[in-house]
Design an enzyme around this catalytic site. Sequence first.
Site, PDB file in Angstrom:
ATOM      1  N   ARG A 261      12.782   6.430   1.688  1.00 55.23           N
ATOM      2  CA  ARG A 261      12.785   5.367   0.690  1.00 55.23           C
ATOM      3  C   ARG A 261      13.778   5.691  -0.412  1.00 55.23           C
ATOM      4  O   ARG A 261      13.784   6.786  -0.960  1.00 55.23           O
ATOM      5  CB  ARG A 261      11.371   5.209   0.116  1.00 55.23           C
ATOM      6  N   ARG A 276       6.711  10.846  -5.804  1.00 48.23           N
ATOM      7  CA  ARG A 276       7.613   9.765  -5.389  1.00 48.23           C
ATOM      8  C   ARG A 276       8.897  10.405  -4.897  1.00 48.23           C
ATOM      9  O   ARG A 276       9.697  10.898  -5.685  1.00 48.23           O
ATOM     10  CB  ARG A 276       7.888   8.838  -6.581  1.00 48.23           C
ATOM     11  N   GLU A 348      -2.184   5.685  -6.006  1.00 45.56           N
ATOM     12  CA  GLU A 348      -2.194   5.212  -4.624  1.00 45.56           C
ATOM     13  C   GLU A 348      -2.062   6.341  -3.603  1.00 45.56           C
ATOM     14  O   GLU A 348      -1.155   7.172  -3.701  1.00 45.56           O
ATOM     15  CB  GLU A 348      -1.046   4.208  -4.421  1.00 45.56           C
ATOM     16  N   SER A 351      -2.615   2.444   1.923  1.00 46.28           N
ATOM     17  CA  SER A 351      -2.445   1.013   1.764  1.00 46.28           C
ATOM     18  C   SER A 351      -2.575   0.373   3.135  1.00 46.28           C
ATOM     19  O   SER A 351      -1.969   0.847   4.100  1.00 46.28           O
ATOM     20  CB  SER A 351      -1.053   0.750   1.190  1.00 46.28           C
ATOM     21  N   ARG A 388       1.429  12.591  -0.690  1.00 40.60           N
ATOM     22  CA  ARG A 388       0.357  12.114  -1.571  1.00 40.60           C
ATOM     23  C   ARG A 388      -0.937  12.871  -1.298  1.00 40.60           C
ATOM     24  O   ARG A 388      -1.679  13.225  -2.213  1.00 40.60           O
ATOM     25  CB  ARG A 388       0.132  10.615  -1.366  1.00 40.60           C
TER      26      ARG A 388
END
Length: 424
Positions: A261, A276, A348, A351, A388
Amino acid sequence: MIDPRLLRTDPDRVRRSQRARGESEALVDELLAADEQRRAAISTHEEKRAEQNRLGKLVPRATGEERQGLLARTKALAAEVAAAKATSDEAAARFDELMRMLPNIVHDGVPVGGEDDFTVLETVGTPRDFAAEGFEPKDHLELGERLGAIDMERGAKVSGSRFYFLTGPGALLELALLQHAMAKAVAWGFTPILPPALVKPSAMEGTGFLGQAAQDVYHLPADDLYLVGTSEVALAAYHAGEILDGAALPLSYVGYSPCFRREAGSYGKDTRGIFRVHWFDKVEMFVYCRPEDSPEQHQRLLGYEKDFIASLELPYQVLDVAAGDLGLSAARKFDCYGWLPSQQRYREITSTSDCTEFQSRRLGTRARHGDQVGPVATLNGTLCAMTRMIIMLLENHQQADGSVRLPAVLRPYLGGLDALTPVR
RNA sequence: GGAGGCGUCGCCUAGUACGGUCUAUGGCGCCCGCCUGCUAAGCGGGUUUGGGGUUACAGCCCCAUCGCGGGUUCAAAUCCCGCCGCCUCCGCCA
């Protein structure tokens, strides 16, 4: 892409969805106009073509003057057909272009609004009270560095900012999480898949990632390939252009792949540690099912996510994400947010999205039920996003001396070890 | 990277030298019906996909679809160009 017929049969539903997302309704008006043009142009072309076919069939048997006359007429018709086809192709392309800009129709009950308008569906477990235990929690990076598990400096040296090395216990922890996640998924009936991380534009486009999310995607221009941001892309495109056996549904796959990403819109956000990053590995669930079963399948995926998070003994919340924060493909999205002690808030970790028919229509995946061929729904859900999850484990299970207790379910994959201990 | 071969409606396959009754052949599988103690066999029919029209429904009609995209032609599975995929051989490489 939604069912184009919905535009004509229930335009109000489409408008309602757009309003819930905070998107303009002008697109719906444009679509309705383009649809009418497209249909008119197609029908004109079909009529001319039918006439051309009819006359053309007479040519081989005709002779002399009759033949000359036929040839003259068919020749003139051919020009008209070509013109009508050009008009019809153009109108169809215009309609298609607009259709692909239209986001999925959100399910009833999805909270209206943007990023902050989610509904908390439930809160599970209780965050630890570190003050009562008599120490200040450290953040994951400090813990990870002291354990010799995370090396950000060398990540930056070798690859730049937002890159890292997982070393020693960090690397083993990811492999343990992988084994644990895969073992669970297989027990739940998922077929494990190691998918390619580079995909063609059609796969990226079909899954809806070249829309609003395009600036977040890595592209390799020399080969016109994209680096996937999630194995969802390859798992969704896996059955592209296929007609599935309806009796075999639901099909459940679990993929493990690196995820890339660009994080273009997030300069300065979450810059510390591995929260991130430009690359991480992820175990992702993916389901193909009948459209009417998708809400039930969505709950199933959410249930697995909760089970997995709970198995790692983490406190978390389940969020019903608001319409404006759904992305192009989802009709509904549930996020699980784990408690992050260093930030004293939930962040988060997983998802899961119900994409209904949106992706399968773009990718040309359908299913045969008896003598009927119909659309299928696709759903995806995070089982374990490595970075995460490592963050959550380090921070939530840290002890005063900087060691990290390992949840019982991971110990078999780590040689029976019950804690990671600092090396410095 | 080089050379060659191949790609047809679930699977296999005919058709491509010579463009037009190809409205794509046949087999297998599958579905419906008949026949039959049961099963099998046999007989008859159906079976690409998408879009549109018509209809109470069955059905009927139109257009597109022979890997994908262009082109030639009144007309393309068939001829031409480009691309993609698969196979074989050679070269290079983790």
